[in-house]
Write an enzyme that holds these catalytic residues in place. Sequence first.
Site, short mmCIF file in Angstrom:
data_model
loop_
_atom_site.label_atom_id
_atom_site.label_comp_id
_atom_site.label_asym_id
_atom_site.label_seq_id
_atom_site.Cartn_x
_atom_site.Cartn_y
_atom_site.Cartn_z
N TYR A 198 11.07 10.96 -8.84
CA TYR A 198 9.94 11.22 -9.88
C TYR A 198 10.94 11.47 -11.15
CZ TYR A 198 5.96 11.03 -7.05
OH TYR A 198 4.83 10.50 -6.17
N ASP A 246 2.88 2.57 -3.42
CA ASP A 246 3.37 3.83 -3.97
C ASP A 246 4.78 3.60 -4.31
OD1 ASP A 246 2.55 6.94 -4.18
OD2 ASP A 246 4.84 6.75 -3.66
N HIS A 259 -4.88 4.84 -0.22
CA HIS A 259 -3.42 4.80 -0.73
C HIS A 259 -2.25 4.46 0.59
CE1 HIS A 259 0.00 5.55 -3.43
NE2 HIS A 259 0.47 6.80 -2.63
#
Lengths: 429, 428
Positions: free
Chosen positions: B349, B213, B406
């Site tokens: 982000y 990630d 993940h």
Amino acid sequence: MKKSKNILTNTMVAGAIMMQSTLGNAQSVAPASLSSEPTIRPFQVKVPAKKLEDLKRRILATQWPEPENVKDASQGVQYATMQALAKYWTTSYDWRNMEAKLNALPQFVTTIDGVDIHFIHVRSKHKNALPVIITHGWPGSIIEQMKVIGPLTDPTAYGGKAEDAFDVVIPSLPGHGFSGKPTELGWTAARIAKAWIELMNRLGYKKYVAQGGDWGNAVTELMALQTPPGLVGIHTNMAATVPADIAKALSTGVKPADLSPDEKNAYEQLDYFYKTGLGYANEMGLRPQTLYGIADSPIGLAAWMLDHDARSYALIARVFAGETEGLTKDDIIDNITLYWLTNTAVSSARLYWETFQAKAGFFDPRNVTIPVAVSAFPDEIYAAPKSWAEKAYPHLIYFNKLEKGGHFAAWEQPTLFTQELRAAFKSLR
Amino acid sequence: MKQFKQILSPIILATMTFQTTATHAQGGPNTTNNAPEAIRAFQVHVPDADLAELKQRINATRWPIQETVSDRSQGVKLEGFQQLVQYWGTAYDWRKAEAKLNALPQFITNIDGLDIHFIQVKSKHKNALPIIVTHGWPGSIFEQLKIIGPLTDPTAYGGKAEDAFDVIIPSMPGYGFSGKPTATGWGPDRMAKAWDVLMKRLGYTRYVAQGGDWGAVVSDAMGRQAPKGLLGIHVNMPATVPADIAQALKSGLPAPASLSAKEKKAYESMNDLYTRGGAYAGIMVTRPQTLAYGLSDSPSGLAAFYYDKFNDWTYSGGDAAKVLSKDDMLDDITLYWLTNTSASSSQLYWENNNNNFNVVEQRTREIKVPVAVTVFPGEIYQAPKTWTEKAYPNLIYYHEVNNGGHFAAWEQPQLFAEELRAAFKTLR
């Protein structure tokens, strides 16, 4: 006087709001329990005091995030705006004022296609008033349209003529406000449009027009596509006119060279919106049920609702910074409080999900062939250029580019908006 | 014992205090505890009142109406989620999580103006290879706790002494117990530089880096920067999507006919993320602050936003509880709540809206240090070997494993540890 409670849904665990609907003034005699019958039940809003206290308590107990680490609105709704809103909400704001305004209007509920539809219905005193059904959008509500009721139904008191008069029908979208929350799939804009046609039939209107912006535009255009016999034309303040080649250019990022100034402006507005402003729509379109935070947090809900589009947000931020605009602090908080009290954050978001299933662009022309009138407000998500509107609507009967006003045109600029409707529909009376 | 309070921010209404004790500091050689570069020992102790308030908020949750579908297509389903939240509000015990953390050596040091929290566990074995392992979103240092034993003490976990690692697990800026940036600019590149500073400050002259990630993005950035001493990186979410494929995905085209079966599957997985699974990122890239008001104020709102991704991204068929315990998930979610980091974490982000899966945006071809990749079957996409070889010119290890998603270190810690042993064997 017989009273019955309209429980919006039996799945609400906490914070169920009860609206009392009084049958004393009912225009129909059937009891509310026979909800499959086409009865029209009068409706009044009375939120229990403890719900208002709970709301206030929650706002005061807000756990705030850090402020944004930029000086502008590029990370979203700004901390200072939210703080000012929270302060006003808990100190100066009074929901009872809005409740009184709503209850001063004739409101009704009728069950259509299995869902209770709430609506305001104000008839003009003038003969030959033209019935218009006006549909709100997200994050709006019937509160958006309340300021145009007087000017539309009583034009002589608002600078118009008797022949400008409208009968006004303002429904709450399913899953919004005081309408029921669909518990089954399929409540798309097309199905809502069908319900609105039934509503106008049920009210006895043989000839009427329809109006909307935002979702209201989608519903209104889809009514037109169904070409019900009574619908003689529509007016939109958020026209769906983006040509296919422009939509493609926006997705690939290659700007066409031969745009007129109005087209260029629209292109740039859309490009900006798609790049920076579509996050909320995608989240609601793809994961509406994941938004538990806006059902549980009044401040979370308020921030989410303020961030619809950059220009309306900028206006709202100015209002909470003390400037005078077309919307007041009370206007803004009335609308948020309505969503809160009806617990409709998620049920309203679902309309995006239903729409995403169909994969149709929000601004794609739908080939409406009946008469269409367009008002292009400059601060809308995009101001539709006349050239695009002419292509999108083969039967364009009216087009006007306004100098002022944004996404919430009826709410922000009710006088202009009313003038637009009078002019737009003149030829259809 | 010197104690002081770390106030995360003066504007947090429900301020939590962490007590840091200086007595056990292993501190850098020539620092005092007052210097910014000092390495201060850190312990977590959340005040009882904050935990009581959290439970009170959980139990006062106002729920929305139930979804109108029987699957997860509208998001987190009400019924199962209510059970998780009910457990959170009753039987769940944060003190157990706190005890797990406090059993580990934890520190804070200031780098580039920001306090960086990290776990550092040294192996008893000589020549242990130092590794800095970086978590992602919506993860945290909790993702990596289960691999500390297998990595630092391999002989107790089926490995050999020569497999040993010294493990450094930092909290990213804006996450967990690290500081929250009050100005912009803390993107992956800056973080990568800070991580090298951290490793040097700890006295490590040769080390490796690992991540999935955001941790993969940071590890890739370290690889590009290739600071002296960085021997190589391992990523479990590599950026391998070639330029032409990225363009096809952006245009919404079907998978090009020339793709192999594995490439086609990767294409479809990416397409699924972009068309159906990427809204969480879209809102955080564009409007992190708007989202944060609801997540900061509503425990259930915060939990749902993260739990949705646990369900999406674990190798569990959409039910994260099959591979992570309720406590695992709630430890992580509670950490975000107590540190009030929903806004500061999502700012990452906003800082970096580059595409984290693409070769071009991640400039992976600039990475000259050795790169190792493990492909987990439940990852957002399974990087095909063909793409991975092109993306990372100095690929020294590529392995497709048959379990894990993940959150690989969290879901399959033993398998994950074995991968790191194998991946870095040649670099020791």
